[in-house]
Design a protein around this motif. Structure first.
Motif, PDB file in Angstrom:
ATOM      1  N   SER A 109       1.643  -0.057   3.269  1.00 60.65           N
ATOM      2  CA  SER A 109       1.894  -0.909   2.103  1.00 60.65           C
ATOM      3  C   SER A 109       0.846  -2.018   1.981  1.00 60.65           C
ATOM      4  CB  SER A 109       3.299  -1.515   2.160  1.00 60.65           C
ATOM      5  OG  SER A 109       3.383  -2.490   3.187  1.00 60.65           O
ATOM      6  N   TYR A 110       0.181  -2.377   3.078  1.00 59.17           N
ATOM      7  CA  TYR A 110      -0.885  -3.380   3.030  1.00 59.17           C
ATOM      8  C   TYR A 110      -2.064  -2.904   2.177  1.00 59.17           C
ATOM      9  CZ  TYR A 110       1.044  -6.235   6.871  1.00 59.17           C
ATOM     10  OH  TYR A 110       1.805  -7.053   7.654  1.00 59.17           O
ATOM     11  N   GLY A 111      -2.306  -1.610   2.131  1.00 61.29           N
ATOM     12  CA  GLY A 111      -3.427  -1.066   1.377  1.00 61.29           C
ATOM     13  C   GLY A 111      -3.075  -0.653  -0.037  1.00 61.29           C
ATOM     14  N   ASP A 112      -1.813  -0.773  -0.416  1.00 59.40           N
ATOM     15  CA  ASP A 112      -1.339  -0.337  -1.733  1.00 59.40           C
ATOM     16  C   ASP A 112      -1.988  -1.150  -2.850  1.00 59.40           C
ATOM     17  OD1 ASP A 112       0.007   0.598  -3.919  1.00 59.40           O
ATOM     18  OD2 ASP A 112       2.014   0.206  -3.116  1.00 59.40           O
ATOM     19  N   PRO A 113      -2.740  -0.507  -3.752  1.00 61.11           N
ATOM     20  CA  PRO A 113      -3.410  -1.253  -4.827  1.00 61.11           C
ATOM     21  C   PRO A 113      -2.452  -1.793  -5.877  1.00 61.11           C
ATOM     22  CG  PRO A 113      -3.743   1.090  -5.120  1.00 61.11           C
ATOM     23  CD  PRO A 113      -3.020   0.916  -3.811  1.00 61.11           C
ATOM     24  N   SER A 114      -1.240  -1.247  -5.957  1.00 59.62           N
ATOM     25  CA  SER A 114      -0.282  -1.734  -6.950  1.00 59.62           C
ATOM     26  C   SER A 114       0.435  -3.001  -6.488  1.00 59.62           C
ATOM     27  CB  SER A 114       0.741  -0.646  -7.280  1.00 59.62           C
ATOM     28  OG  SER A 114       1.510  -0.337  -6.135  1.00 59.62           O
ATOM     29  N   ALA A 115       0.279  -3.371  -5.215  1.00 61.46           N
ATOM     30  CA  ALA A 115       0.886  -4.609  -4.710  1.00 61.46           C
ATOM     31  C   ALA A 115       0.155  -5.810  -5.307  1.00 61.46           C
ATOM     32  CB  ALA A 115       0.824  -4.651  -3.192  1.00 61.46           C
ATOM     33  N   ASP A 116       0.910  -6.796  -5.745  1.00 62.53           N
ATOM     34  CA  ASP A 116       0.310  -7.968  -6.384  1.00 62.53           C
ATOM     35  C   ASP A 116      -0.549  -8.778  -5.423  1.00 62.53           C
ATOM     36  OD1 ASP A 116       1.503  -7.343  -8.788  1.00 62.53           O
ATOM     37  OD2 ASP A 116       3.300  -8.532  -8.358  1.00 62.53           O
ATOM     38  N   ASP A 117      -0.044  -8.985  -4.205  1.00 63.17           N
ATOM     39  CA  ASP A 117      -0.748  -9.829  -3.241  1.00 63.17           C
ATOM     40  C   ASP A 117      -0.818  -9.098  -1.899  1.00 63.17           C
ATOM     41  OD1 ASP A 117      -2.031 -12.058  -2.235  1.00 63.17           O
ATOM     42  OD2 ASP A 117      -0.163 -13.050  -1.694  1.00 63.17           O
ATOM     43  N   SER A 118      -1.949  -8.458  -1.621  1.00 58.89           N
ATOM     44  CA  SER A 118      -2.093  -7.684  -0.400  1.00 58.89           C
ATOM     45  C   SER A 118      -2.180  -8.597   0.822  1.00 58.89           C
ATOM     46  CB  SER A 118      -3.358  -6.824  -0.470  1.00 58.89           C
ATOM     47  OG  SER A 118      -3.582  -6.207   0.774  1.00 58.89           O
ATOM     48  N   PRO A 119      -1.394  -8.337   1.860  1.00 55.59           N
ATOM     49  CA  PRO A 119      -1.480  -9.124   3.091  1.00 55.59           C
ATOM     50  C   PRO A 119      -2.848  -9.011   3.775  1.00 55.59           C
ATOM     51  CG  PRO A 119       0.550  -7.867   3.047  1.00 55.59           C
ATOM     52  CD  PRO A 119      -0.277  -7.390   1.903  1.00 55.59           C
ATOM     53  N   LEU A 120      -3.626  -7.965   3.478  1.00 61.29           N
ATOM     54  CA  LEU A 120      -4.944  -7.819   4.102  1.00 61.29           C
ATOM     55  C   LEU A 120      -5.838  -9.016   3.796  1.00 61.29           C
ATOM     56  CD1 LEU A 120      -5.817  -4.055   3.526  1.00 61.29           C
ATOM     57  CD2 LEU A 120      -5.184  -5.182   5.660  1.00 61.29           C
ATOM     58  N   LYS A 121      -5.663  -9.623   2.651  1.00 56.92           N
ATOM     59  CA  LYS A 121      -6.480 -10.779   2.260  1.00 56.92           C
ATOM     60  C   LYS A 121      -6.069 -12.042   3.006  1.00 56.92           C
ATOM     61  CE  LYS A 121      -6.989  -8.819  -2.314  1.00 56.92           C
ATOM     62  NZ  LYS A 121      -6.529  -8.868  -3.693  1.00 56.92           N
TER      63      LYS A 121
END
Length: 126
Positions: A109-121
């Motif tokens: 889910s961290y890499g999901d492009p549809s997520a508004d705010d990715s935890p990876l950042k």
């Protein structure tokens, strides 16, 4: 070490960018952090498949920072461990994310492009 196998399923040659994120977890607070990030640009022919290996840095390069984050006293630092939580892989064609995966459902889910705010950042980089 993480190994990714990338296959071009298109009938045309293509160029993609593969980002591999190694995610670690601190010993005491159990917070996620970025152990290493590897970026590879791949030019693939039609139906070509390629394996990519990515490695973390030496343990001592981020163990001290992880212990500082956990506020571990100097006397107890030799008892703490550096743990790998898993990986996230994101494949981009230009700026568009064409594929993503992770070692488990949460990291995927961290890499999901549809997520508004990715935890990876937001992950701290040790």
């Amino acid at each position: 070490r993480v190994t990714a196998e990338i296959t071009n399923l298109s009938s045309f040659p293509t160029e993609v960018t593969l980002d591999i994120y190694h995610i670690g977890i601190t010993d005491r607070k159990r917070d996620h952090y970025l152990m290493a990030k590897t970026t590879e640009t791949l030019k693939l022919r039609r139906s070509e498949s390629r394996s990519i290996d990515a490695y973390t840095r030496a343990e001592k390069s981020y163990k001290g920072k992880a212990d500082d984050h956990d506020e571990v006293p100097k006397k107890e630092r030799r008892h703490t461990k550096v743990r790998s939580r898993g990986f996230v892989m994101v494949v981009r064609h230009g700026e568009k994310v064409v594929a993503f995966t992770g070692s488990d459902q949460r990291l995927a889910s961290y890499g999901d492009p549809s997520a508004d705010d990715s935890p990876l950042k937001r992950l701290p980089k040790f």
